[in-house]
Design a protein around this motif. Structure first.
Motif, PDB file in Angstrom:
ATOM      1  N   ASP A 292      11.123  34.191  51.580  1.00 60.78           N
ATOM      2  CA  ASP A 292      11.006  34.273  50.132  1.00 60.78           C
ATOM      3  C   ASP A 292      10.811  32.868  49.565  1.00 60.78           C
ATOM      4  N   MET A 293       9.570  32.412  49.540  1.00 61.89           N
ATOM      5  CA  MET A 293       9.260  31.045  49.137  1.00 61.89           C
ATOM      6  C   MET A 293       8.364  31.001  47.890  1.00 61.89           C
ATOM      7  N   GLU A 294       8.366  32.080  47.104  1.00 61.60           N
ATOM      8  CA  GLU A 294       7.513  32.142  45.916  1.00 61.60           C
ATOM      9  C   GLU A 294       7.877  31.061  44.906  1.00 61.60           C
ATOM     10  N   GLU A 295       9.174  30.891  44.636  1.00 64.75           N
ATOM     11  CA  GLU A 295       9.601  29.973  43.569  1.00 64.75           C
ATOM     12  C   GLU A 295       9.295  28.518  43.885  1.00 64.75           C
ATOM     13  N   VAL A 296       9.459  28.123  45.116  1.00 70.19           N
ATOM     14  CA  VAL A 296       9.202  26.721  45.436  1.00 70.19           C
ATOM     15  C   VAL A 296       7.710  26.407  45.329  1.00 70.19           C
TER      16      VAL A 296
ATOM     17  N   ARG B 184       5.467  28.037  43.355  1.00 73.12           N
ATOM     18  CA  ARG B 184       4.965  28.187  41.988  1.00 73.12           C
ATOM     19  C   ARG B 184       5.610  27.205  41.015  1.00 73.12           C
ATOM     20  N   ARG B 185       6.912  26.961  41.187  1.00 70.58           N
ATOM     21  CA  ARG B 185       7.620  26.177  40.190  1.00 70.58           C
ATOM     22  C   ARG B 185       8.356  24.964  40.751  1.00 70.58           C
ATOM     23  N   GLY B 186       8.260  24.756  42.059  1.00 67.44           N
ATOM     24  CA  GLY B 186       8.959  23.614  42.632  1.00 67.44           C
ATOM     25  C   GLY B 186      10.460  23.784  42.672  1.00 67.44           C
ATOM     26  N   ASP B 187      10.935  25.032  42.637  1.00 64.22           N
ATOM     27  CA  ASP B 187      12.368  25.325  42.704  1.00 64.22           C
ATOM     28  C   ASP B 187      12.770  25.350  44.179  1.00 64.22           C
ATOM     29  N   ASN B 188      13.574  24.380  44.589  1.00 68.69           N
ATOM     30  CA  ASN B 188      13.926  24.199  46.001  1.00 68.69           C
ATOM     31  C   ASN B 188      15.187  24.947  46.426  1.00 68.69           C
ATOM     32  N   ALA B 189      15.675  25.872  45.586  1.00 69.12           N
ATOM     33  CA  ALA B 189      16.954  26.520  45.867  1.00 69.12           C
ATOM     34  C   ALA B 189      16.949  27.287  47.186  1.00 69.12           C
ATOM     35  N   ALA B 190      15.794  27.745  47.634  1.00 69.00           N
ATOM     36  CA  ALA B 190      15.725  28.519  48.870  1.00 69.00           C
ATOM     37  C   ALA B 190      15.254  27.701  50.066  1.00 69.00           C
TER      38      ALA B 190
END
Length: 290
Positions: free
Chosen positions: A41-45, A47-53
């Motif tokens: 699940d790497m959609e957020e990183v 698209r938005r640079g969210d490194n939480a995952a």
């Protein structure tokens, strides 16, 4: 028109790890190159640079070193399985792990002295999914072999650009790259990957040496077939065989005959023969060869 994220993965490539096991005066050496690739699940990183995952690739490197200390490095397939299962099991966002290991052989020269043993490299790739699906592909590369006779090549297509003469007695040489896929264990004991590797390697060598070859393609099939008929734990073999051409040297300017005795070993260009040999009921490979 929407833009979507396609297949992706990330990881730490080529972590070199050398593990010395000290058994009194006698030491044991494992020299490996480990590459990890993780996906999920790497959609957020993206698209938005969210490194939480995102588990940093530096952490993946450190895991390799920590596991080398905690678990040692036995058969490389088992080390790869440990790592792959760890990354999928410990990271909720990771659904699939691919771990590739190369092992460089060392020859013992004393209780704690070693010499690198040729160019041959043992390999493996392990894939592990969150649903528990695991595939193991073992292999080797740069296994250099040569038959000084027992090989022919003739009856081939000839067109306006053909200059190669038919050969009824030639040198056949190659540097074998082989990968073989294991049948998933059916609830029984895990495979002895060390014994399996040695036996598959022996099958490849025996088939190469024992096949009177009319083409390198024929030799390729014979090598894969020997493995499949001998080793029940293997369901598919893939081979890459570059033809290491040996050309007779023209010694007539020096008043000398050359009765298949003196050759020029050319390094390039070379023919590259590739192929897969499998049981007709082999389970689907999935991403095993990736």
């Amino acid at each position: 028109m929407a833009v979507v994220l396609g297949p992706n993965r990330y990881g730490k490539a080529e972590t070199r790890v050398v593990r010395v096991t000290r058994d009194g005066e006698a030491h044991h050496l494992k020299d490996c190159n480990v590459s990890v690739s993780l996906s999920g699940d790497m959609e957020e990183v993206h698209r938005r640079g969210d490194n939480a995952a995102v588990l940093p690739t530096d952490s993946q490197k450190n895991t390799v070193y920590a596991f080398a200390k905690k678990h040692g490095i036995g058969e490389i397939e088992e080390f790869a399985l440990l790592l792959a299962r760890h990354f999928v099991g410990s990271q909720p966002a990771i659904h699939h792990a691919r771990v590739e290991v190369e092992e460089y052989a060392w020859e013992r020269r004393g209780p704690h002295s070693f010499a690198r043993s040729g160019a041959e490299v043992r390999t493996c790739v392990v894939h592990h999914d969150r649903d528990g699906t695991t595939t193991v592909v073992s292999g080797l590369r740069d296994l250099v072999v040569l038959n000084s006779t027992g090989s022919e090549f003739h009856g081939f297509v000839q067109d306006e650009y053909t200059t190669l003469p038919p050969a009824t007695d030639r040198v056949l040489a190659t540097a074998v790259t082989a990968r073989w896929r294991h049948v998933p264990p059916d609830g029984g004991e895990p495979y002895d990957h060390g014994k399996s590797y040695e036996e598959v390697r022996r099958c490849l060598l025996d088939a190469f040496a024992g096949t009177y070859s009319l083409s390198l393609q024929q030799t390729l099939f014979a090598m894969g077939e020997r493995v499949l008929l001998t080793r029940p734990e293997i369901c598919e073999v893939r081979l890459e065989l570059p033809n290491k051409h040996h050309f007779l040297v023209d010694l007539s300017p020096f008043g000398l005959d050359n009765d298949n005795e003196v050759y020029f070993a050319a390094d390039r260009p070379y023919g590259l023969i590739e192929g897969a040999v499998a049981h007709d009921d082999a389970p689907p490979a999935g991403p095993a060869w990736d």
